[in-house]
Motif scaffolding. Structure first.
Motif, PDB file in Angstrom:
ATOM      1  N   GLY A 325      28.499  23.225  14.981  1.00 33.23           N
ATOM      2  CA  GLY A 325      27.801  23.268  16.264  1.00 33.23           C
ATOM      3  C   GLY A 325      27.148  21.932  16.553  1.00 33.23           C
ATOM      4  O   GLY A 325      27.789  20.878  16.522  1.00 33.23           O
ATOM      5  N   ASP A 326      25.853  21.978  16.787  1.00 35.65           N
ATOM      6  CA  ASP A 326      25.107  20.749  17.065  1.00 35.65           C
ATOM      7  C   ASP A 326      24.428  20.192  15.817  1.00 35.65           C
ATOM      8  O   ASP A 326      23.623  19.261  15.914  1.00 35.65           O
ATOM      9  CB  ASP A 326      24.039  21.021  18.136  1.00 35.65           C
ATOM     10  CG  ASP A 326      24.662  21.376  19.478  1.00 35.65           C
ATOM     11  OD1 ASP A 326      25.758  20.854  19.766  1.00 35.65           O
ATOM     12  OD2 ASP A 326      24.063  22.181  20.218  1.00 35.65           O
ATOM     13  N   GLY A 327      24.731  20.771  14.671  1.00 35.33           N
ATOM     14  CA  GLY A 327      24.109  20.306  13.438  1.00 35.33           C
ATOM     15  C   GLY A 327      25.116  20.132  12.320  1.00 35.33           C
ATOM     16  O   GLY A 327      26.311  19.954  12.558  1.00 35.33           O
ATOM     17  N   GLU A 328      24.631  20.180  11.079  1.00 30.48           N
ATOM     18  CA  GLU A 328      25.479  19.968   9.926  1.00 30.48           C
ATOM     19  C   GLU A 328      25.163  20.972   8.819  1.00 30.48           C
ATOM     20  O   GLU A 328      24.049  21.505   8.748  1.00 30.48           O
ATOM     21  CB  GLU A 328      25.290  18.552   9.362  1.00 30.48           C
ATOM     22  CG  GLU A 328      25.796  17.439  10.267  1.00 30.48           C
ATOM     23  CD  GLU A 328      25.595  16.081   9.634  1.00 30.48           C
ATOM     24  OE1 GLU A 328      26.517  15.248   9.720  1.00 30.48           O
ATOM     25  OE2 GLU A 328      24.514  15.856   9.050  1.00 30.48           O
ATOM     26  N   ALA A 329      26.139  21.192   7.961  1.00 30.99           N
ATOM     27  CA  ALA A 329      25.962  22.018   6.769  1.00 30.99           C
ATOM     28  C   ALA A 329      26.475  21.238   5.565  1.00 30.99           C
ATOM     29  O   ALA A 329      27.473  20.511   5.655  1.00 30.99           O
ATOM     30  CB  ALA A 329      26.706  23.335   6.906  1.00 30.99           C
ATOM     31  N   ASP A 422      38.192  31.960   7.435  1.00 31.75           N
ATOM     32  CA  ASP A 422      37.843  32.530   8.737  1.00 31.75           C
ATOM     33  C   ASP A 422      36.445  33.156   8.709  1.00 31.75           C
ATOM     34  O   ASP A 422      35.659  32.978   9.653  1.00 31.75           O
ATOM     35  CB  ASP A 422      38.877  33.574   9.146  1.00 31.75           C
ATOM     36  CG  ASP A 422      40.254  32.973   9.401  1.00 31.75           C
ATOM     37  OD1 ASP A 422      40.327  31.746   9.594  1.00 31.75           O
ATOM     38  OD2 ASP A 422      41.243  33.732   9.395  1.00 31.75           O
ATOM     39  N   ARG A 423      36.144  33.883   7.640  1.00 33.23           N
ATOM     40  CA  ARG A 423      34.825  34.525   7.542  1.00 33.23           C
ATOM     41  C   ARG A 423      33.714  33.483   7.435  1.00 33.23           C
ATOM     42  O   ARG A 423      32.644  33.626   8.031  1.00 33.23           O
ATOM     43  CB  ARG A 423      34.785  35.459   6.332  1.00 33.23           C
ATOM     44  CG  ARG A 423      35.739  36.655   6.422  1.00 33.23           C
ATOM     45  CD  ARG A 423      35.373  37.587   7.583  1.00 33.23           C
ATOM     46  NE  ARG A 423      34.127  38.284   7.381  1.00 33.23           N
ATOM     47  CZ  ARG A 423      34.013  39.490   6.826  1.00 33.23           C
ATOM     48  NH1 ARG A 423      35.111  40.129   6.397  1.00 33.23           N
ATOM     49  NH2 ARG A 423      32.840  40.071   6.699  1.00 33.23           N
ATOM     50  N   LEU A 424      33.971  32.426   6.654  1.00 37.54           N
ATOM     51  CA  LEU A 424      32.958  31.388   6.491  1.00 37.54           C
ATOM     52  C   LEU A 424      32.703  30.670   7.802  1.00 37.54           C
ATOM     53  O   LEU A 424      31.537  30.446   8.189  1.00 37.54           O
ATOM     54  CB  LEU A 424      33.394  30.398   5.413  1.00 37.54           C
ATOM     55  CG  LEU A 424      32.441  29.224   5.150  1.00 37.54           C
ATOM     56  CD1 LEU A 424      31.083  29.728   4.678  1.00 37.54           C
ATOM     57  CD2 LEU A 424      33.043  28.269   4.123  1.00 37.54           C
ATOM     58  N   LYS A 425      33.752  30.300   8.516  1.00 35.49           N
ATOM     59  CA  LYS A 425      33.576  29.593   9.784  1.00 35.49           C
ATOM     60  C   LYS A 425      32.805  30.432  10.788  1.00 35.49           C
ATOM     61  O   LYS A 425      32.013  29.910  11.590  1.00 35.49           O
ATOM     62  CB  LYS A 425      34.937  29.190  10.353  1.00 35.49           C
ATOM     63  CG  LYS A 425      35.551  27.971   9.677  1.00 35.49           C
ATOM     64  CD  LYS A 425      36.700  27.409  10.494  1.00 35.49           C
ATOM     65  CE  LYS A 425      37.151  26.069   9.956  1.00 35.49           C
ATOM     66  NZ  LYS A 425      38.175  25.424  10.811  1.00 35.49           N
ATOM     67  N   ALA A 426      33.022  31.743  10.753  1.00 35.62           N
ATOM     68  CA  ALA A 426      32.347  32.623  11.703  1.00 35.62           C
ATOM     69  C   ALA A 426      30.851  32.726  11.439  1.00 35.62           C
ATOM     70  O   ALA A 426      30.060  32.939  12.371  1.00 35.62           O
ATOM     71  CB  ALA A 426      32.980  34.015  11.652  1.00 35.62           C
ATOM     72  N   MET A 427      30.449  32.552  10.175  1.00 32.02           N
ATOM     73  CA  MET A 427      29.037  32.741   9.839  1.00 32.02           C
ATOM     74  C   MET A 427      28.260  31.453   9.630  1.00 32.02           C
ATOM     75  O   MET A 427      27.033  31.443   9.627  1.00 32.02           O
ATOM     76  CB  MET A 427      28.903  33.595   8.574  1.00 32.02           C
ATOM     77  CG  MET A 427      29.347  32.910   7.298  1.00 32.02           C
ATOM     78  SD  MET A 427      29.026  33.888   5.787  1.00 32.02           S
ATOM     79  CE  MET A 427      30.138  35.258   6.010  1.00 32.02           C
ATOM     80  N   LEU A 428      28.966  30.323   9.467  1.00 33.03           N
ATOM     81  CA  LEU A 428      28.311  29.071   9.109  1.00 33.03           C
ATOM     82  C   LEU A 428      27.393  28.582  10.226  1.00 33.03           C
ATOM     83  O   LEU A 428      27.734  28.645  11.406  1.00 33.03           O
ATOM     84  CB  LEU A 428      29.367  28.012   8.809  1.00 33.03           C
ATOM     85  CG  LEU A 428      28.934  26.810   7.974  1.00 33.03           C
ATOM     86  CD1 LEU A 428      28.423  27.245   6.608  1.00 33.03           C
ATOM     87  CD2 LEU A 428      30.100  25.837   7.800  1.00 33.03           C
ATOM     88  N   ALA A 429      26.225  28.075   9.827  1.00 34.65           N
ATOM     89  CA  ALA A 429      25.230  27.593  10.793  1.00 34.65           C
ATOM     90  C   ALA A 429      24.632  26.283  10.300  1.00 34.65           C
ATOM     91  O   ALA A 429      24.672  25.984   9.099  1.00 34.65           O
ATOM     92  CB  ALA A 429      24.131  28.639  10.976  1.00 34.65           C
ATOM     93  N   PRO A 430      24.070  25.474  11.210  1.00 28.67           N
ATOM     94  CA  PRO A 430      23.407  24.232  10.794  1.00 28.67           C
ATOM     95  C   PRO A 430      22.316  24.521   9.770  1.00 28.67           C
ATOM     96  O   PRO A 430      21.602  25.506   9.864  1.00 28.67           O
ATOM     97  CB  PRO A 430      22.822  23.691  12.096  1.00 28.67           C
ATOM     98  CG  PRO A 430      23.694  24.258  13.161  1.00 28.67           C
ATOM     99  CD  PRO A 430      24.067  25.630  12.684  1.00 28.67           C
ATOM    100  N   GLY A 431      22.234  23.656   8.775  1.00 32.15           N
ATOM    101  CA  GLY A 431      21.221  23.817   7.745  1.00 32.15           C
ATOM    102  C   GLY A 431      21.687  24.585   6.530  1.00 32.15           C
ATOM    103  O   GLY A 431      20.978  24.641   5.523  1.00 32.15           O
ATOM    104  N   GLY A 453      37.665  19.096   8.400  1.00 28.48           N
ATOM    105  CA  GLY A 453      38.563  18.686   9.470  1.00 28.48           C
ATOM    106  C   GLY A 453      37.936  18.477  10.820  1.00 28.48           C
ATOM    107  O   GLY A 453      38.592  18.027  11.755  1.00 28.48           O
ATOM    108  N   GLY A 454      36.668  18.804  10.983  1.00 28.46           N
ATOM    109  CA  GLY A 454      36.056  18.587  12.282  1.00 28.46           C
ATOM    110  C   GLY A 454      34.989  19.611  12.587  1.00 28.46           C
ATOM    111  O   GLY A 454      34.491  20.307  11.714  1.00 28.46           O
ATOM    112  N   LYS A 455      34.654  19.731  13.848  1.00 26.89           N
ATOM    113  CA  LYS A 455      33.542  20.555  14.282  1.00 26.89           C
ATOM    114  C   LYS A 455      33.866  22.039  14.100  1.00 26.89           C
ATOM    115  O   LYS A 455      34.951  22.499  14.408  1.00 26.89           O
ATOM    116  CB  LYS A 455      33.236  20.271  15.758  1.00 26.89           C
ATOM    117  CG  LYS A 455      31.918  20.831  16.243  1.00 26.89           C
ATOM    118  CD  LYS A 455      31.585  20.267  17.611  1.00 26.89           C
ATOM    119  CE  LYS A 455      30.217  20.731  18.080  1.00 26.89           C
ATOM    120  NZ  LYS A 455      29.853  20.142  19.383  1.00 26.89           N
ATOM    121  N   THR A 456      32.899  22.764  13.545  1.00 29.55           N
ATOM    122  CA  THR A 456      33.069  24.215  13.313  1.00 29.55           C
ATOM    123  C   THR A 456      32.218  25.001  14.292  1.00 29.55           C
ATOM    124  O   THR A 456      31.098  24.631  14.549  1.00 29.55           O
ATOM    125  CB  THR A 456      32.637  24.561  11.871  1.00 29.55           C
ATOM    126  OG1 THR A 456      33.472  23.843  10.963  1.00 29.55           O
ATOM    127  CG2 THR A 456      32.774  26.046  11.613  1.00 29.55           C
TER     128      THR A 456
END
Length: 456
Positions: A325-329, A422-431, A453-456
């Motif tokens: 999104g607008d942040g990083e993990a 797919d499950r990880l990308k759906a739940m991942l959030a900044p921080g 590979g790029g923005k999630t």
């Protein structure tokens, strides 16, 4: 100076050269062929390298080792696999390098890479090591065959799945220094117990050159067994460990933002340094490295600098920030391999991470035999201690851990790496901080690649 001439290849392998040529590299994978390389056409169970001679020539191969005549420049031999071993032996025979062999259930690739970095500082451009995890019956002779003539230090990783395999590899490498990093229940499907694994790892000492040094983990319950295995072959046996009693040991350690600060004692010497990787297992690896550098006549201070600057190894602890999104993990990539010991060690490191939320993606551990269910269940404690708030379990064997975590930690259990991604990308959030670890065959590298590979 060329790596090999066609005449030298012919002498080494007992083959016949069709033409004069020189090569600067060696490979048996046609996809890796580059300009000036020697392509060795191996015959496998499912494919035959001779089918790719045209492709390797188009990619710039200067010559090939073949068992069937071809119009391309070549050395004709009776058996290309035997020729690969012969070329490895010839490379070892002509080398004046100090040779170090590394094995162990865990930590061997990281230790090999760190040793290379340390010794390359001593003699820039004159250190050589096996690439990737080329540690088996094809990878080891290939790594030897690739060793440049002017190499000053050679570091070779050696692995095994069955008893007797290391004995063959170590007699090919003929190390001056042999390291066993640690013993753990890896490949236990093929051994009756962990002591048998220790015996198989101890085979590395059988190839030691006269006057050689054996380096043994002091803290291992199999220490005395390994020392007994080394005694008939080693002129010197050096132990390393995290506490007093070891010849090379950590006086104290402290985690920092940059890694782990270590104050180590080597006999009458002391060295303070930072390991850029996190965890007690990396401190242990660094102590084995110091013992090897000293035995090889290297510079300990240079080794300390190399440890401080050691980058993460893809699949074995590399870290990067993924755009979410607008942040990083934070992503911790341990996707290449897993066994009970390495899982526990990595989860212990994960426990010290600070993040808004911690997610662990854990894949099946392979080759654990009848103890597989118990080993997977046994990860429940380390998972809970890691502080992971969400766990994605991947593969059939992880069902045992799912049962053990029921009601204790939030988790999802999925069948494969694609579903996990797919499950990880759906739940991942900044921080978030994400740990990804499993046996290589699970395919969790695709999860890592999806995040890189790029923005999630």
């Amino acid at each position: 100076m060329s790596l090999w001439t066609s005449a030298e290849i012919a002498v080494a392998t007992g083959g016949k050269a069709s033409a004069d040529f020189v090569v600067d590299g060696v490979t048996f994978d046609s996809r890796e062929v580059g300009p000036g390389d020697l392509f060795i056409a191996l015959k496998g169970e499912t494919t035959d390298g001779h089918k790719f001679l045209d492709q390797s020539s188009e990619r710039g191969a200067a010559g090939a080792v073949v068992s069937v005549s071809t119009p391309h420049p070549h050395v004709l031999v009776a058996d290309t696999m035997a020729a690969l071993n012969d070329l490895g032996r010839a490379s070892r025979a002509r080398s004046a390098a100090k040779i170090i062999g590394v094995t162990g259930s865990v930590g061997k690739t990281g230790t090999k890479e760190a040793l290379y970095a340390a010794l390359d500082r001593v003699e820039p451009g004159r250190a050589h090591r096996s690439l990737k995890s080329y540690n088996n019956h094809t990878g080891v002779p290939l790594s030897l065959a690739r060793m440049p003539r002017a190499t000053r230090f050679g570091v070779f990783e050696m692995g095994m799945n069955h008893a007797g395999e290391l004995a063959q590899l170590t007699r090919l490498v003929r190390p001056h220094i042999a390291i066993v990093t640690a013993i753990a229940p890896a490949h236990s499907e093929f051994f009756p117990d962990e002591s048998a694994i220790a015996d198989a790892k101890g085979e590395i000492f059988q190839g030691l050159e006269p006057g050689g040094t054996a380096i043994v983990p002091f803290d291992s319950p199999h220490r005395d067994r390994l020392i007994a295995a080394a005694r008939p072959y080693a002129a010197e046996i050096v132990t390393f460990g995290l506490g007093e009693g070891a010849d090379v040991h950590a006086v104290d350690t402290m985690r920092t933002e940059r890694g782990t600060f270590v104050n180590a004692r080597l006999g009458d010497e002391e060295l303070s340094y930072t390991v850029s990787q996190f965890g007690a297992h990396w401190v242990s690896n660094s102590l084995a490295l110091l013992a090897a550098v000293r035995a090889a006549g290297g510079d300990l201070a240079m080794a300390g600098l190399a440890l401080a600057e050691l980058g993460g190894i893809a699949g074995r602890g590399a870290r990067f920030m993924a755009q979410v999104g607008d942040g990083e993990a934070l992503v911790i990539d341990e996707s290449y391999n897993a066994n009970p010991a390495s899982m526990a060690a990595t989860l212990a490191v994960f426990a010290d991470e600070t993040a808004t939320r911690k997610i662990a993606v854990l894949g099946d551990m392979y080759e654990l035999g009848e103890g597989s269910r118990a080993f997977h269940e046994g990860l429940a404690g380390p998972v809970k201690a890691s502080g992971a708030q969400m766990v994605i379990l991947v593969g059939e064997a992880m069902g045992a851990l799912a049962n053990a975590l029921e009601g204790e930690v939030d988790f999802v259990h999925v069948p494969d790496a694609q579903t996990a991604r797919d499950r990880l990308k759906a739940m991942l959030a900044p921080g978030d901080a994400v740990l990804i670890k499993g046996s290589n065959g699970v395919g969790l590298a695709t999860v890592v690649a999806g995040l890189a590979g790029g923005k999630t």
